[in-house]
Design a protein around this motif. Structure first.
Motif: not given
Length: 114
Positions: A3-9, A93-114
């Motif tokens: 996954m990637k984090l896109i940050t745009a100013i 616009i900046f693009v950086t790598s994302v190591e992990q994502v966790i959906r707090i409500r369900t505990g899902e992680s990875g792409e399914s948490a996005v």
């Protein structure tokens, strides 16, 4: 898949255009922050109560969106096209790598948490 984090100013008045462009690209979630900054624009001079003063930091909007790697190029094109005015200060616009994502409500992680 990574996954990637896109940050745009961007310029604040372009926020709605960018949000709509991302939605049309299938991106539904994003975070928006009001920020201040400067690049080559280096601020500007304003007149207030008859006195000139320099505004060092210009108002900008920071958009952050996490996408699957295969959605990066489409997202970048959507943001750049929607945010562009052709004038100085359009932003970055900046693009950086994302190591992990966790959906707090369900505990899902990875792409399914996005």
């Amino acid at each position: 898949m990574s996954m990637k984090l896109i940050t745009a100013i961007i310029k604040p008045f372009k926020l709605e255009d960018v949000r709509e462009a991302l939605a049309e690209s299938g991106i539904t979630g994003l975070t928006v922050t009001e920020v201040k900054g400067f690049g080559r624009q280096k601020g500007h001079t304003e007149l207030y109560r008859g006195a000139e003063y320099v505004v060092d930091f210009l108002p900008k909007v920071k958009i952050e969106v996490v996408v699957a790697e295969d959605a990066v190029e489409t997202s970048l094109e959507a943001i750049a096209k929607a945010a562009r005015t052709g004038k100085i200060g359009d932003g970055k616009i900046f693009v950086t790598s994302v190591e992990q994502v966790i959906r707090i409500r369900t505990g899902e992680s990875g792409e399914s948490a996005v």
